[in-house]
Motif scaffolding. Sequence first.
Motif, mmCIF file in Angstrom:
data_model
loop_
_atom_site.group_PDB
_atom_site.id
_atom_site.type_symbol
_atom_site.label_atom_id
_atom_site.label_comp_id
_atom_site.label_asym_id
_atom_site.label_seq_id
_atom_site.Cartn_x
_atom_site.Cartn_y
_atom_site.Cartn_z
ATOM 1 N N ILE B 246 -25.143 37.569 4.392
ATOM 2 C CA ILE B 246 -25.897 38.000 3.273
ATOM 3 C C ILE B 246 -26.915 37.083 2.743
ATOM 4 O O ILE B 246 -27.033 36.122 3.317
ATOM 5 N N PRO B 247 -27.885 37.676 2.017
ATOM 6 C CA PRO B 247 -28.899 37.117 1.659
ATOM 7 C C PRO B 247 -28.570 35.931 0.649
ATOM 8 O O PRO B 247 -27.766 36.047 -0.133
ATOM 9 N N THR B 248 -29.332 34.728 1.083
ATOM 10 C CA THR B 248 -29.191 33.630 -0.070
ATOM 11 C C THR B 248 -30.350 32.759 -0.268
ATOM 12 O O THR B 248 -31.530 33.247 0.516
ATOM 13 N N LYS B 249 -30.258 32.048 -1.226
ATOM 14 C CA LYS B 249 -31.531 31.418 -1.580
ATOM 15 C C LYS B 249 -31.248 29.935 -1.781
ATOM 16 O O LYS B 249 -30.075 29.468 -2.009
ATOM 17 N N GLN B 250 -32.290 29.047 -1.672
ATOM 18 C CA GLN B 250 -32.145 27.523 -1.917
ATOM 19 C C GLN B 250 -32.672 27.660 -3.479
ATOM 20 O O GLN B 250 -33.763 28.282 -3.668
ATOM 21 N N VAL B 251 -32.273 26.758 -4.314
ATOM 22 C CA VAL B 251 -32.943 26.591 -5.519
ATOM 23 C C VAL B 251 -34.128 25.548 -5.265
ATOM 24 O O VAL B 251 -33.828 24.579 -4.917
ATOM 25 N N ARG B 252 -35.253 26.028 -5.969
ATOM 26 C CA ARG B 252 -36.584 25.316 -5.845
ATOM 27 C C ARG B 252 -36.692 25.270 -4.084
ATOM 28 O O ARG B 252 -37.062 24.150 -3.797
ATOM 29 N N ALA B 253 -36.693 26.421 -3.492
ATOM 30 C CA ALA B 253 -36.856 26.477 -2.171
ATOM 31 C C ALA B 253 -38.386 25.862 -1.991
ATOM 32 O O ALA B 253 -38.737 25.290 -0.864
ATOM 33 N N ASP B 254 -39.212 26.087 -2.741
ATOM 34 C CA ASP B 254 -40.731 25.562 -2.714
ATOM 35 C C ASP B 254 -40.783 23.987 -2.248
ATOM 36 O O ASP B 254 -41.907 23.585 -1.747
ATOM 37 N N LEU B 255 -39.816 23.250 -2.759
ATOM 38 C CA LEU B 255 -39.858 21.929 -2.480
ATOM 39 C C LEU B 255 -39.562 21.460 -0.973
ATOM 40 O O LEU B 255 -39.711 20.270 -0.693
ATOM 41 N N ASN B 256 -39.074 22.624 -0.376
ATOM 42 C CA ASN B 256 -38.966 22.277 1.124
ATOM 43 C C ASN B 256 -37.796 21.053 1.549
ATOM 44 O O ASN B 256 -38.269 20.395 2.291
ATOM 45 N N LEU B 257 -36.785 21.177 0.775
ATOM 46 C CA LEU B 257 -35.950 19.908 0.866
ATOM 47 C C LEU B 257 -34.951 20.333 1.813
ATOM 48 O O LEU B 257 -34.113 19.432 2.172
#
Lengths: 160, 266
Positions: B246-257
Amino acid sequence: MASLMQRAVRAAFLAAALAWAGVSPAQADAPKPVIEKAVKGQQCVEDTEYMRKNHMKVLDLHRDKTVIEGIRTKKHSLKECINCHASEKTGSVAKSKDDFCVSCHTYAAVKIDCFECHSTKPQGPMTMHPLNAGTAHYKHKLVAGAKKPVTVDDMAKVAQ
Amino acid sequence: MSEMNPNPVNTGQHEPAPTVESPQRRRLIGAAGAAAGLAIAPGVMLIEVAHGRPEDQPASSAVRWGMLVDATKCATGCNDCVTACSTENGWTPIGESAHPKQAPQWIRKLELQDPLTQMETNLPMMCQHCAEPPCVDVCPTGASFKRADGIVLVNRHTCIGCRYCMMACPYKARSLVHEQLNDTQKADVPRGIGCVESCTFCVQKVDRGDGTTACVEACTASGHNALVFGDLNDPDSEISRKLREIPTKQVRADLNLNLGVRYHGI
């Protein structure tokens, strides 16, 4: 953790104070610390003699191993000290002035902060894992009366 | 034992009350487990390889613990994960605190609404157990650290309460204990005044071999099944399979953590 320096200073200060009061430590009438007998078990996790002097080293080493590396052996765990050494009266190692981790320290003017965070009472989680802190005191009871080593299976029976 | 814990991820651990587990019985359970594993529909495995490591073994980087939050299943008004966390770890929930603004908070429920569509989203927010944790970068004493198995922790023995980590955390996941706790702590979860704390992925449970956390157990028990906990490094774990599907996201993926907590449906 007191540095060696602090310890030396403490010792020197004590000696000086006693000298000033005109007494030698042997004559000093300070009330001797009460050392409550361990409620469970027949012997400590290391020689009593060794523990008397070095319990702080044992604890320091074990806490880093547990917290940083995740090693969870029971032998030198503070929770286990409490399981065996909590007073029958107060149910705690540090509630009243005669409790196990208090009396000696008062006598030697040592102040520890461990019990700001660590529970002073033996207590376990609700789950009945056979060897966890909640039932560990049964193990010590068993050990005290047993002729052979207590196994996980024996503990599982107790836990039920 | 298993009655108390109806979490499928965990059933491999505690089989119905064995009096004494003989080797034969173990083998039997193993066989039954394999059979059950086959019988269940694809994607829903009841038996998971147990991650209990021997107590004298350190945590290993072969494992990376992680959590999947399915926000589409997270229910409005349900607070069970938060309650379970506070019960397991012994912190006072904000509602019961004498000083709510200073109350510690290891996990919190967020209810979000899209201003355009009015769509509501529910999700729990807690320490995201970053692979590159900013809290560790800023800690002046090294108390904030990442354990080998990816769990981000505070070593309370060396924490000086400076709160740099609280500032650095993009998720507001950490809090400081402001008050004396007066021996009300759980024996398995020491915590105390002047130290920073946050979600530990129930490290005391994980190390005991439970293979799950209090919040996940509660979410499963409530029937919402919005949370999955497991080993991200094990391609066959339930969490790894779900993350593949399933598609998932990281919160604030832009921070590359590189977060240990992933969200579906946000």
